[in-house]
Design an enzyme around this catalytic site. Structure first.
Site, PDB file in Angstrom:
ATOM      1  N   LYS A  43      44.096  51.072  52.862  1.00  0.00           N
ATOM      2  CA  LYS A  43      42.932  50.466  52.187  1.00  0.00           C
ATOM      3  C   LYS A  43      43.395  49.568  51.044  1.00  0.00           C
ATOM      4  O   LYS A  43      44.547  49.664  50.596  1.00  0.00           O
ATOM      5  CB  LYS A  43      42.021  51.570  51.660  1.00  0.00           C
ATOM      6  CG  LYS A  43      42.668  52.453  50.598  1.00  0.00           C
ATOM      7  CD  LYS A  43      41.809  53.674  50.280  1.00  0.00           C
ATOM      8  CE  LYS A  43      42.504  54.565  49.250  1.00  0.00           C
ATOM      9  NZ  LYS A  43      41.754  55.815  49.017  1.00  0.00           N
ATOM     10  N   TYR A 275      47.814  35.001  21.562  1.00  0.00           N
ATOM     11  CA  TYR A 275      46.474  35.052  20.965  1.00  0.00           C
ATOM     12  C   TYR A 275      46.321  36.183  19.958  1.00  0.00           C
ATOM     13  O   TYR A 275      46.733  37.313  20.218  1.00  0.00           O
ATOM     14  CB  TYR A 275      45.424  35.259  22.055  1.00  0.00           C
ATOM     15  CG  TYR A 275      45.282  34.106  23.023  1.00  0.00           C
ATOM     16  CD1 TYR A 275      45.160  32.795  22.567  1.00  0.00           C
ATOM     17  CD2 TYR A 275      45.256  34.347  24.391  1.00  0.00           C
ATOM     18  CE1 TYR A 275      45.025  31.746  23.467  1.00  0.00           C
ATOM     19  CE2 TYR A 275      45.109  33.311  25.297  1.00  0.00           C
ATOM     20  CZ  TYR A 275      44.994  32.004  24.832  1.00  0.00           C
ATOM     21  OH  TYR A 275      44.856  30.983  25.718  1.00  0.00           O
TER      22      TYR A 275
END
Ligand SMILES: *Cc1c(COP(=O)(O)O)cnc(C)c1O
Length: 385
Positions: A43, A275
């Site tokens: 999956k 940042y």
């Protein structure tokens, strides 16, 4: 290896070692007791490793079944030519049941609504659907509650008598198998035995009974029944540190995430980095720019903590992880633009592992590998046959 790679792999790539994957499947087959077969769970794009190449490698190594969550994933296996047994378990009203039945995919029902939709789809296409009935033995997620189980079983028997379905599987899923000794494990096993007995008394004769995910495959042989359903162990990671390390079981991590430095430069002390300037250089130093960010699946929580092997040493993400890039402080060591930065891999060349990233970011190895995004090319190394 990086010098021969196509240009789209120069920035950042996930190297997928299919020989390791095959070896892991063989290890799991050997651990499965009493002739239990292996369902390799593929999956979520094979936990981020790439659905089709990993499915093929798992089949080559003897996985009798493949398991997916969504029907879309199961149908993608068929579209890629996989003709073996496939079970798909996460359904919502509307299916696509008919497409799955016509593609010979085993489907799962956790309640009457699903069984009714399966029967209607089977009648509509004139086929017999192969159905696994799922019991909730204590996980509290998908699966049928014990109080509703006799009713689901009786409805399934009636649908079998009509020829609309065959019950091919009876199954359940553990909540805490990754914490060996957790009291819920024995309680779930007892509940599963009861669910099997109820189904048996109603006349259900399943081809496979299955319960074990990776941690139960590795630590709970009496939960193996006819089929085990390992996922994370196929990709060479341990389900939890409590279960052990991959090496304890002879498993080898399949994914290596590596980048090439986009810039190396000298900066003075007191220089803010990325940042928010959450990191400021403590003195004159060298900074290296790693072209990988949260758009690639690098957790932003790795800001200030994620480990990366650059120029022979573990470095730490300096300042914030941005969308496409982050910086490491080389502490004055030298590196060249274009040098390799290894975020994680098997760990035997000194690089961090996905488990190290999980620890640094407060998550589990499953999330680290599965979240590596579609912008990152997967480069497959087939290794020896
Ligand atoms: C994901 C999943 C598995 C595999 O779990 P791992 O812990 O990765 O081995 C098995 N069964 C079901 C129902 C799952 O959803």
């Amino acid at each position: 290896m990086s010098d021969q790679l196509p240009p789209e792999c120069a920035r950042l790539r996930a190297e997928i070692d299919l020989a390791a994957l095959r070896s892991n499947v063989r290890v799991l087959r050997e651990r499965a007791v009493g002739g239990a077969q292996v369902m390799a769970v593929v999956k979520a794009d094979a936990y981020g490793h790439g659905l089709v190449p990993c499915a093929r490698a798992a089949r080559d190594a003897g996985a009798a079944w493949l398991g997916t969550a969504t029907p879309h994933e199961a149908l993608a296996l068929r579209a890629a030519g996989d003709g073996g047994r496939v079970l798909c378990w996460l359904w919502t009203p509307g299916g696509p049941w008919r497409e799955a039945i016509e593609a010979d995919i085993d489907v799962s029902a956790s309640g009457r609504w699903a069984l009714e939709e399966i029967v209607a789809a089977a009648r509509a296409c004139g086929r017999t659907a192969r159905v696994h009935l799922k019991a909730d033995t204590g996980l509290g997620r998908n699966g049928c509650q014990p109080a509703d189980w006799p009713d689901l079983v009786a409805a399934a028997r009636a649908a079998e008598a009509e020829g609309a379905i065959t019950v091919t599987g009876l199954w359940s899923h553990f909540a805490c198998a990754d914490e060996p000794g957790h009291p819920s494990i024995a309680a779930q096993q007892e509940s599963f035995r009861t669910a099997l007995a109820v189904a048996e008394r109603a006349g259900i004769r399943p081809e496979v009974r299955h319960f074990a995910n990776s941690p139960a495959t590795l630590t709970l042989p009496d939960a193996h029944y006819d089929l085990v359903r390992p996922g994370i162990a196929v990709y060479g990671l341990s389900p939890s540190p409590e279960v052990g390390t991959p090496q304890d079981f002879g498993l080898r991590p399949v994914m290596t995430l590596a980048a090439r430095l986009a810039m190396v430069k000298r900066v003075p002390g007191g220089h803010g980095v990325s940042y928010g300037h959450s990191y400021v250089t403590p003195g004159a130093t060298t900074l290296a720019l790693v072209p990988a960010g949260y758009a690639d699946g690098i957790p932003r929580h790795a800001s200030g903590s994620g480990p990366v092997l650059v120029a022979g040493k573990w470095r730490t993400v300096a300042g914030r992880v941005a969308m496409d890039q982050f910086v490491v402080d080389l502490g004055g060591d030298l590196a060249e633009t274009g040098d390799e930065a290894v975020l994680f891999g098997p760990g035997d060349a000194g690089e961090p592992t996905a488990e190290d990233w999980a620890r640094a970011t407060g998550t589990i190895g499953y999330e680290i590998v599965t979240r590596i995004g579609p912008r990152v090319p997967r480069v497959y190394a087939a290794g020896g046959a």
